[in-house]
Scaffold this motif. Structure first.
Motif, short mmCIF file in Angstrom:
data_model
loop_
_atom_site.label_atom_id
_atom_site.label_comp_id
_atom_site.label_asym_id
_atom_site.label_seq_id
_atom_site.Cartn_x
_atom_site.Cartn_y
_atom_site.Cartn_z
N UNK A 5 0.84 -1.20 0.00
CA UNK A 5 0.00 0.00 0.00
C UNK A 5 0.88 1.25 0.00
N UNK A 6 1.97 1.22 0.72
CA UNK A 6 2.91 2.35 0.74
C UNK A 6 3.48 2.57 -0.65
N UNK A 7 3.88 1.50 -1.33
CA UNK A 7 4.41 1.61 -2.69
C UNK A 7 3.34 2.18 -3.62
N UNK A 8 2.10 1.76 -3.45
CA UNK A 8 1.00 2.29 -4.26
C UNK A 8 0.85 3.79 -4.03
N UNK A 9 0.96 4.23 -2.79
CA UNK A 9 0.86 5.66 -2.49
C UNK A 9 2.04 6.42 -3.09
N UNK A 10 3.23 5.83 -3.06
CA UNK A 10 4.40 6.46 -3.66
C UNK A 10 4.19 6.61 -5.16
N UNK A 11 3.68 5.58 -5.80
CA UNK A 11 3.41 5.63 -7.24
C UNK A 11 2.39 6.73 -7.56
N UNK A 12 1.35 6.84 -6.74
CA UNK A 12 0.36 7.89 -6.95
C UNK A 12 0.99 9.28 -6.81
N UNK A 67 11.40 6.87 -12.57
CA UNK A 67 11.06 6.62 -11.16
C UNK A 67 9.81 5.74 -11.05
N UNK A 68 8.81 6.03 -11.87
CA UNK A 68 7.58 5.23 -11.85
C UNK A 68 7.85 3.78 -12.22
N UNK A 69 8.63 3.56 -13.26
CA UNK A 69 8.97 2.19 -13.65
C UNK A 69 9.71 1.48 -12.52
N UNK A 70 10.66 2.17 -11.90
CA UNK A 70 11.43 1.56 -10.81
C UNK A 70 10.54 1.09 -9.67
N UNK A 71 9.52 1.88 -9.33
CA UNK A 71 8.62 1.48 -8.24
C UNK A 71 7.61 0.43 -8.69
N UNK A 72 7.20 0.48 -9.96
CA UNK A 72 6.23 -0.51 -10.44
C UNK A 72 6.83 -1.91 -10.52
N UNK A 73 8.13 -2.02 -10.71
CA UNK A 73 8.77 -3.34 -10.80
C UNK A 73 9.47 -3.74 -9.50
N UNK A 74 9.38 -2.89 -8.48
CA UNK A 74 10.04 -3.16 -7.21
C UNK A 74 9.49 -4.41 -6.55
N UNK A 119 1.32 8.64 9.65
CA UNK A 119 2.78 8.61 9.71
C UNK A 119 3.33 9.29 8.46
N UNK A 120 4.30 10.13 8.65
CA UNK A 120 4.99 10.72 7.51
C UNK A 120 6.13 9.77 7.13
N UNK A 121 6.15 9.34 5.88
CA UNK A 121 7.18 8.41 5.40
C UNK A 121 7.98 9.12 4.32
N UNK A 122 9.29 9.11 4.48
CA UNK A 122 10.19 9.72 3.51
C UNK A 122 10.89 8.62 2.73
N UNK A 123 10.91 8.76 1.42
CA UNK A 123 11.64 7.82 0.57
C UNK A 123 13.10 8.22 0.55
#
Length: 160
Positions: A5-12, A67-74, A119-123
């Motif tokens: 879910x966190x990765x999904x939010x990052x992608x958004x 960046x989007x591709x990197x997170x989509x294949x993570x 929670x604030x999450x920093x990449x």
């Protein structure tokens, strides 16, 4: 916390950043090619400046795409009791002042912040100074980070 879910939010969030960059490209391109911005003399550079801006914004769109591709294949690592900090882990660290930070170790987009369940999450990336210091550390480890003449110590509070 659900890392997928966190990765999904990052992608958004990255898609929103990309949209802003695409709109900036469109606006700068329109400015560069607008008939009122045709150079009338050697000092009239508005159209040229807008073209440079459009090029820079187009490069930003390409970075966003990467960046989007990197997170989509993570691929997210399985959570275990003795897991080490690696790409795709969620880490909570505490400093000398008992201030906590929630960090997601991502392949790109370092500095991006999202909110997840209050929670604030920093990449951060493994290539960042803090990312390098944290990679391979485990729960209850202490990591040191030297920035200039200043040394910072962090305790690893949680690794998911």
């Amino acid at each position: 916390m659900d890392k997928q879910l966190i990765v999904t939010q990052i992608i958004q969030a990255l898609e929103a950043v990309r949209l802003v960059a695409v709109n900036a490209v469109i606006q700068a391109s329109e400015t560069a090619t607008h008939e009122e911005n045709v150079a009338e003399n050697q000092y009239d550079t508005l159209g040229l400046e807008a073209a440079y801006l459009a090029h820079g914004q187009a490069q930003r769109v390409a970075e966003c795409d990467a960046d989007l591709v990197a997170f989509k294949v993570l691929s997210l690592p399985e959570t275990s009791e003795d897991m080490a900090v690696a790409l795709g882990t969620l880490v909570v660290i505490g400093d000398e002042m008992d201030s906590e930070q929630c960090l997601f170790i991502g392949p790109a987009a370092g500095g991006l912040k999202i909110e997840h369940h209050d929670h604030s999450i920093t990449v951060i990336t493994p290539s960042s100074p803090l990312g390098k210091a944290l990679m391979g550390s485990r729960l209850d480890d202490e990591v040191e980070l030297c920035i200039g003449d200043s040394k910072h110590t962090y305790d690893v509070i949680s690794v998911l």
